[in-house]
Design a protein around this motif. Structure first.
Motif, PDB file in Angstrom:
ATOM      1  N   PRO A   1       0.843  -1.199   0.000  1.00 13.00           N
ATOM      2  CA  PRO A   1       0.000   0.000   0.000  1.00 13.00           C
ATOM      3  C   PRO A   1       0.883   1.255   0.000  1.00 13.00           C
ATOM      4  CG  PRO A   1       0.006  -1.043   2.175  1.00 13.00           C
ATOM      5  CD  PRO A   1       0.773  -1.946   1.251  1.00 13.00           C
ATOM      6  N   GLN A   2       0.256   2.383  -0.331  1.00 10.91           N
ATOM      7  CA  GLN A   2       1.030   3.614  -0.501  1.00 10.91           C
ATOM      8  C   GLN A   2       1.819   3.999   0.753  1.00 10.91           C
ATOM      9  OE1 GLN A   2       1.537   4.875  -3.533  1.00 10.91           O
ATOM     10  NE2 GLN A   2       3.111   6.040  -2.429  1.00 10.91           N
ATOM     11  N   TRP A   3       1.214   3.858   1.927  1.00 12.33           N
ATOM     12  CA  TRP A   3       1.928   4.271   3.149  1.00 12.33           C
ATOM     13  C   TRP A   3       3.202   3.457   3.337  1.00 12.33           C
ATOM     14  CZ3 TRP A   3       3.175   1.028   7.154  1.00 12.33           C
ATOM     15  CH2 TRP A   3       2.475  -0.176   7.260  1.00 12.33           C
ATOM     16  N   LEU A   4       3.135   2.174   2.925  1.00 13.11           N
ATOM     17  CA  LEU A   4       4.290   1.294   3.100  1.00 13.11           C
ATOM     18  C   LEU A   4       5.371   1.610   2.053  1.00 13.11           C
ATOM     19  CD1 LEU A   4       5.407  -1.050   4.743  1.00 13.11           C
ATOM     20  CD2 LEU A   4       4.073  -2.625   3.336  1.00 13.11           C
ATOM     21  N   ILE A   5       4.921   2.003   0.870  1.00 14.06           N
ATOM     22  CA  ILE A   5       5.890   2.418  -0.163  1.00 14.06           C
ATOM     23  C   ILE A   5       6.694   3.627   0.331  1.00 14.06           C
ATOM     24  CG2 ILE A   5       6.101   3.399  -2.500  1.00 14.06           C
ATOM     25  CD1 ILE A   5       3.840   1.537  -3.349  1.00 14.06           C
ATOM     26  N   SER A   6       6.000   4.563   1.010  1.00 22.24           N
ATOM     27  CA  SER A   6       6.740   5.725   1.531  1.00 22.24           C
ATOM     28  C   SER A   6       7.782   5.289   2.559  1.00 22.24           C
ATOM     29  CB  SER A   6       5.832   6.741   2.214  1.00 22.24           C
ATOM     30  OG  SER A   6       4.681   6.926   1.488  1.00 22.24           O
ATOM     31  N   VAL A   7       7.380   4.377   3.441  1.00 25.44           N
ATOM     32  CA  VAL A   7       8.340   3.897   4.450  1.00 25.44           C
ATOM     33  C   VAL A   7       9.510   3.206   3.740  1.00 25.44           C
ATOM     34  CG1 VAL A   7       8.678   2.426   6.472  1.00 25.44           C
ATOM     35  CG2 VAL A   7       6.488   3.571   6.132  1.00 25.44           C
ATOM     36  N   ARG A   8       9.164   2.368   2.754  1.00 27.23           N
ATOM     37  CA  ARG A   8      10.211   1.639   2.026  1.00 27.23           C
ATOM     38  C   ARG A   8      11.208   2.606   1.391  1.00 27.23           C
ATOM     39  NH1 ARG A   8       9.117  -0.556  -3.836  1.00 27.23           N
ATOM     40  NH2 ARG A   8       9.117   1.702  -4.041  1.00 27.23           N
ATOM     41  N   ASP A   9      10.691   3.677   0.783  1.00 25.20           N
ATOM     42  CA  ASP A   9      11.582   4.616   0.095  1.00 25.20           C
ATOM     43  C   ASP A   9      12.532   5.292   1.077  1.00 25.20           C
ATOM     44  OD1 ASP A   9      10.260   3.864  -2.131  1.00 25.20           O
ATOM     45  OD2 ASP A   9       9.192   5.756  -2.443  1.00 25.20           O
ATOM     46  N   GLU A  10      11.999   5.632   2.239  1.00 23.57           N
ATOM     47  CA  GLU A  10      12.848   6.283   3.239  1.00 23.57           C
ATOM     48  C   GLU A  10      13.905   5.314   3.765  1.00 23.57           C
ATOM     49  OE1 GLU A  10      10.335   8.093   6.265  1.00 23.57           O
ATOM     50  OE2 GLU A  10       8.823   8.463   4.730  1.00 23.57           O
ATOM     51  N   VAL A  11      13.446   4.079   4.023  1.00 22.03           N
ATOM     52  CA  VAL A  11      14.367   3.065   4.543  1.00 22.03           C
ATOM     53  C   VAL A  11      15.482   2.787   3.530  1.00 22.03           C
ATOM     54  CG1 VAL A  11      14.498   0.587   5.044  1.00 22.03           C
ATOM     55  CG2 VAL A  11      12.745   1.990   6.129  1.00 22.03           C
ATOM     56  N   ALA A  12      15.082   2.678   2.252  1.00 26.05           N
ATOM     57  CA  ALA A  12      16.066   2.371   1.208  1.00 26.05           C
ATOM     58  C   ALA A  12      17.137   3.443   1.156  1.00 26.05           C
ATOM     59  CB  ALA A  12      15.358   2.263  -0.148  1.00 26.05           C
ATOM     60  N   GLU A  13      16.705   4.692   1.261  1.00 23.29           N
ATOM     61  CA  GLU A  13      17.675   5.768   1.194  1.00 23.29           C
ATOM     62  C   GLU A  13      18.609   5.724   2.405  1.00 23.29           C
ATOM     63  OE1 GLU A  13      16.106   9.476  -0.053  1.00 23.29           O
ATOM     64  OE2 GLU A  13      18.053  10.459   0.116  1.00 23.29           O
ATOM     65  N   ALA A  14      18.026   5.403   3.558  1.00 23.35           N
ATOM     66  CA  ALA A  14      18.844   5.355   4.775  1.00 23.35           C
ATOM     67  C   ALA A  14      19.925   4.295   4.694  1.00 23.35           C
ATOM     68  CB  ALA A  14      17.945   5.095   5.982  1.00 23.35           C
ATOM     69  N   VAL A  15      19.590   3.143   4.143  1.00 20.11           N
ATOM     70  CA  VAL A  15      20.568   2.049   4.157  1.00 20.11           C
ATOM     71  C   VAL A  15      21.313   1.945   2.832  1.00 20.11           C
ATOM     72  CG1 VAL A  15      19.239   0.756   5.855  1.00 20.11           C
ATOM     73  CG2 VAL A  15      18.943   0.252   3.425  1.00 20.11           C
ATOM     74  N   ASP A  16      21.019   2.880   1.924  1.00 22.41           N
ATOM     75  CA  ASP A  16      21.750   2.939   0.672  1.00 22.41           C
ATOM     76  C   ASP A  16      21.526   1.707  -0.205  1.00 22.41           C
ATOM     77  OD1 ASP A  16      23.252   4.369  -1.014  1.00 22.41           O
ATOM     78  OD2 ASP A  16      25.194   3.663  -0.273  1.00 22.41           O
ATOM     79  N   LEU A  17      20.251   1.332  -0.342  1.00 24.94           N
ATOM     80  CA  LEU A  17      19.880   0.296  -1.304  1.00 24.94           C
ATOM     81  C   LEU A  17      18.833   0.919  -2.221  1.00 24.94           C
ATOM     82  CD1 LEU A  17      19.413  -2.848   0.998  1.00 24.94           C
ATOM     83  CD2 LEU A  17      21.155  -2.575  -0.771  1.00 24.94           C
ATOM     84  N   PRO A  18      18.788   0.525  -3.503  1.00 20.27           N
ATOM     85  CA  PRO A  18      17.745   1.095  -4.373  1.00 20.27           C
ATOM     86  C   PRO A  18      16.358   0.712  -3.870  1.00 20.27           C
ATOM     87  CG  PRO A  18      19.287  -0.322  -5.607  1.00 20.27           C
ATOM     88  CD  PRO A  18      19.642  -0.456  -4.165  1.00 20.27           C
ATOM     89  N   ALA A  19      15.452   1.711  -3.812  1.00 22.78           N
ATOM     90  CA  ALA A  19      14.130   1.471  -3.224  1.00 22.78           C
ATOM     91  C   ALA A  19      13.383   0.354  -3.956  1.00 22.78           C
ATOM     92  CB  ALA A  19      13.314   2.757  -3.239  1.00 22.78           C
ATOM     93  N   ASP A  20      13.436   0.360  -5.291  1.00 25.26           N
ATOM     94  CA  ASP A  20      12.643  -0.664  -5.989  1.00 25.26           C
ATOM     95  C   ASP A  20      13.259  -2.052  -5.852  1.00 25.26           C
ATOM     96  OD1 ASP A  20      14.773  -0.186  -7.587  1.00 25.26           O
ATOM     97  OD2 ASP A  20      13.627   0.375  -9.377  1.00 25.26           O
ATOM     98  N   GLY A  21      14.490  -2.106  -5.326  1.00 29.47           N
ATOM     99  CA  GLY A  21      15.092  -3.412  -5.032  1.00 29.47           C
ATOM    100  C   GLY A  21      14.488  -4.057  -3.793  1.00 29.47           C
ATOM    101  N   LEU A  22      13.909  -3.244  -2.906  1.00 27.55           N
ATOM    102  CA  LEU A  22      13.296  -3.801  -1.690  1.00 27.55           C
ATOM    103  C   LEU A  22      11.906  -4.292  -2.090  1.00 27.55           C
ATOM    104  CD1 LEU A  22      14.419  -1.131   0.931  1.00 27.55           C
ATOM    105  CD2 LEU A  22      15.352  -3.421   0.619  1.00 27.55           C
ATOM    106  N   GLU A  23      11.879  -5.473  -2.672  1.00 25.78           N
ATOM    107  CA  GLU A  23      10.648  -5.949  -3.315  1.00 25.78           C
ATOM    108  C   GLU A  23       9.687  -6.600  -2.338  1.00 25.78           C
ATOM    109  OE1 GLU A  23      10.870  -8.095  -6.977  1.00 25.78           O
ATOM    110  OE2 GLU A  23      12.715  -7.065  -7.581  1.00 25.78           O
ATOM    111  N   GLN A  24      10.204  -7.004  -1.184  1.00 24.72           N
ATOM    112  CA  GLN A  24       9.294  -7.643  -0.239  1.00 24.72           C
ATOM    113  C   GLN A  24       9.225  -6.843   1.049  1.00 24.72           C
ATOM    114  OE1 GLN A  24       9.920 -10.387   2.553  1.00 24.72           O
ATOM    115  NE2 GLN A  24       8.088 -11.625   2.216  1.00 24.72           N
ATOM    116  N   ALA A  25       8.041  -6.772   1.624  1.00 27.69           N
ATOM    117  CA  ALA A  25       7.883  -6.133   2.932  1.00 27.69           C
ATOM    118  C   ALA A  25       7.074  -7.071   3.811  1.00 27.69           C
ATOM    119  CB  ALA A  25       7.159  -4.801   2.804  1.00 27.69           C
ATOM    120  N   LEU A  26       7.492  -7.183   5.063  1.00 24.43           N
ATOM    121  CA  LEU A  26       6.774  -8.041   6.008  1.00 24.43           C
ATOM    122  C   LEU A  26       6.439  -7.218   7.251  1.00 24.43           C
ATOM    123  CD1 LEU A  26       5.965 -10.987   6.892  1.00 24.43           C
ATOM    124  CD2 LEU A  26       8.227 -11.109   7.947  1.00 24.43           C
ATOM    125  N   LEU A  27       5.143  -7.083   7.535  1.00 24.32           N
ATOM    126  CA  LEU A  27       4.729  -6.409   8.763  1.00 24.32           C
ATOM    127  C   LEU A  27       4.628  -7.464   9.853  1.00 24.32           C
ATOM    128  CD1 LEU A  27       1.647  -4.334   7.462  1.00 24.32           C
ATOM    129  CD2 LEU A  27       4.107  -3.821   7.245  1.00 24.32           C
TER     130      LEU A  27
END
Ligand SMILES: O=C(O)CCC(=O)C(=O)O
Ligand SMILES: [Fe+2]
Length: 423
Positions: A310-336
């Motif tokens: 969902p959109q809210w999780l995509i925003s979190v993913r994008d921020e996390v990706a930038e923080a850890v220096d991985l491409p955001a679209d590479g983080l293809e799986q999310a687990l809550l």
């Protein structure tokens, strides 16, 4: 300036940045003060090597000798004409690159010291122009050249390390003495690229070794420069880099990557999501989960494309990706995950279909335990305090060679784990 520097990343990443092969196996010292080991890259026989050397050359002045004092260590090269350095400055074989992620200057009275840490925006690993030399009875030593500081550094100091762009490494390592002088007197890197954070230390007198062994990380309070418009996670990651370093290769963590208000929003979003008890071979676990992007069914072992984030999780993913220096679209799986009291996660390695694993911790602290079977018997162990609002990243050895688990929690905790796919 810079009586302290830090390498808050792994030997693998440093080796990759400088083109060193094979990757040497040693613990990366997180913080170095004069007299302690730090990382050095030097060239011999046309190849770059990464070694640990002691920071600082001993100096015993006549006056000190008369007073019966011990030599002190000088790790900063300011005056190129000093007899301490003149020989080393001329000969390219004594040049080296000092990999750092941060440099700092301790400030204030003992017991209430602050440290102003600096890193360079968009350059997580930077090379400090250095000199190294094998001294009989002393072993390999190194020192770094300093220059007049840019506008970002004062008032902490009026000097700073000479930092090199990757395109300048060759010229530093092989250039003439005129090149060395030019590097020292050229304009410093632009002040707008200096990222500053101030860390307050409760145990201001503790040496770096105590710092490393204690669980405390630099950075209780901080100031930021020009980050107001950036996503919360990314801004703080710029400020800190993975400073809460660990001694487990491949494990990095970043404290306080989001403010508490953002944490509350994310928890609300997780709690508004329908989660299911984790299923494993017919058992229902106490933790509740939901995955996006890809699903892995532990009952059937089936790995399949899952529902989109969902959109809210995509925003979190994008921020996390930038923080850890991985491409955001590479983080293809999310687990809550929601851990209610009594829930934990048993010993496991994440499925091999995934590669990097990045976890955001929310709500309450948990101990992420690691273990690896020893060749003889028993386990080697390690643990990371996963504080709320912090991120950890498992890559390399921490990801592949060690298992991890979380003991049954007494208090509720949420986490979001993002993973890249193994290719
Ligand atoms: O909650 C966590 O941070 C750990 C989760 C985990 O290890 C996993 O889902 O594989
Ligand atoms: Fe895991």
């Amino acid at each position: 300036m810079s009586r302290l520097h830090a390498v808050a990343t792994t030997a693998e990443e440093v080796a990759a940045h400088f083109g060193v092969e094979p990757v040497p196996y040693f613990e990366v010292p997180i913080e170095t003060v004069e007299g302690l080991p730090g990382l050095v890259v030097f060239e011999r026989g046309g190849r770059r090597h990464l070694r640990l050397m002691t920071w600082g050359f001993p100096r015993l002045s006549r006056a000190m000798h008369t007073r019966g004092e011990e030599p002190n260590r000088i790790g900063l090269v300011a005056d190129l004409t000093s007899p301490m350095w003149d020989e080393m400055v001329v000969e390219p074989k004594y040049r080296c690159l000092i990999p750092i992620t941060h440099f700092a200057n301790p400030d204030g009275p003992a017991g209430a010291k602050t440290r102003t840490w600096f890193s360079v925006k968009d350059q997580p690993i930077v090379a400090w122009a250095g000199f190294c030399r094998n001294i009989p009875d002393q072993g390999p030593l190194y020192a770094g050249m300093t220059m007049e500081a840019n506008d970002a550094i004062p008032p902490t100091n009026d000097r700073m390390p000479v930092l090199l762009e990757p395109s300048e490494y060759e010229r530093w390592l092989h250039g003439t003495v005129q090149d060395v002088i030019q590097f020292q007197y050229r304009a410093p890197f632009d002040a707008s690229r200096a990222v500053r954070c101030i860390a307050h230390h409760s145990g201001g007198d503790r040496g770096p070794v105590a710092q490393r062994q204690g669980s405390a990380a630099p950075g209780a309070a901080r100031t930021s420069t020009g980050s107001a418009l950036r996503p919360a996670v990314a801004a703080v990651a710029d400020l800190f880099g993975p400073l809460e370093g660990s001694t487990l290769p491949g494990l990095s963590s970043w404290p306080e990557v989001i403010p508490p208000t953002r944490e509350r929003d994310i928890i609300e979003n997780i709690d508004a999501t329908e989660l299911s008890p984790f299923r494993f071979q017919g058992w229902l676990g106490k933790r509740h989960t939901r995955s996006y992007g890809w699903t892995y069914d532990f009952d059937t072992g089936r790995f399949a494309k899952g529902e989109p984030m969902p959109q809210w999780l995509i925003s979190v993913r994008d921020e996390v990706a930038e923080a850890v220096d991985l491409p955001a679209d590479g983080l293809e799986q999310a687990l809550l995950i929601r851990y209610d009291p009594g829930a934990g996660i048993g010993w496991h390695k994440d499925r091999p279909v995934f590669e990097h694993v990045v976890g955001l911790s929310l709500g309450n602290p948990a101990t992420l335990r690691f273990r690896r079977r020893r060749a003889d018997r028993g386990f080697e162990r390690f643990s990371l305090e996963a504080q709320p609002r912090s991120l950890y990243r498992l890559s390399g050895e921490a990801r592949c060679a060690w298992e991890h688990s979380i003991a049954e929690m007494e208090v509720p905790r949420r986490s979001i784990t993002f993973r890249t796919l193994a290719r």
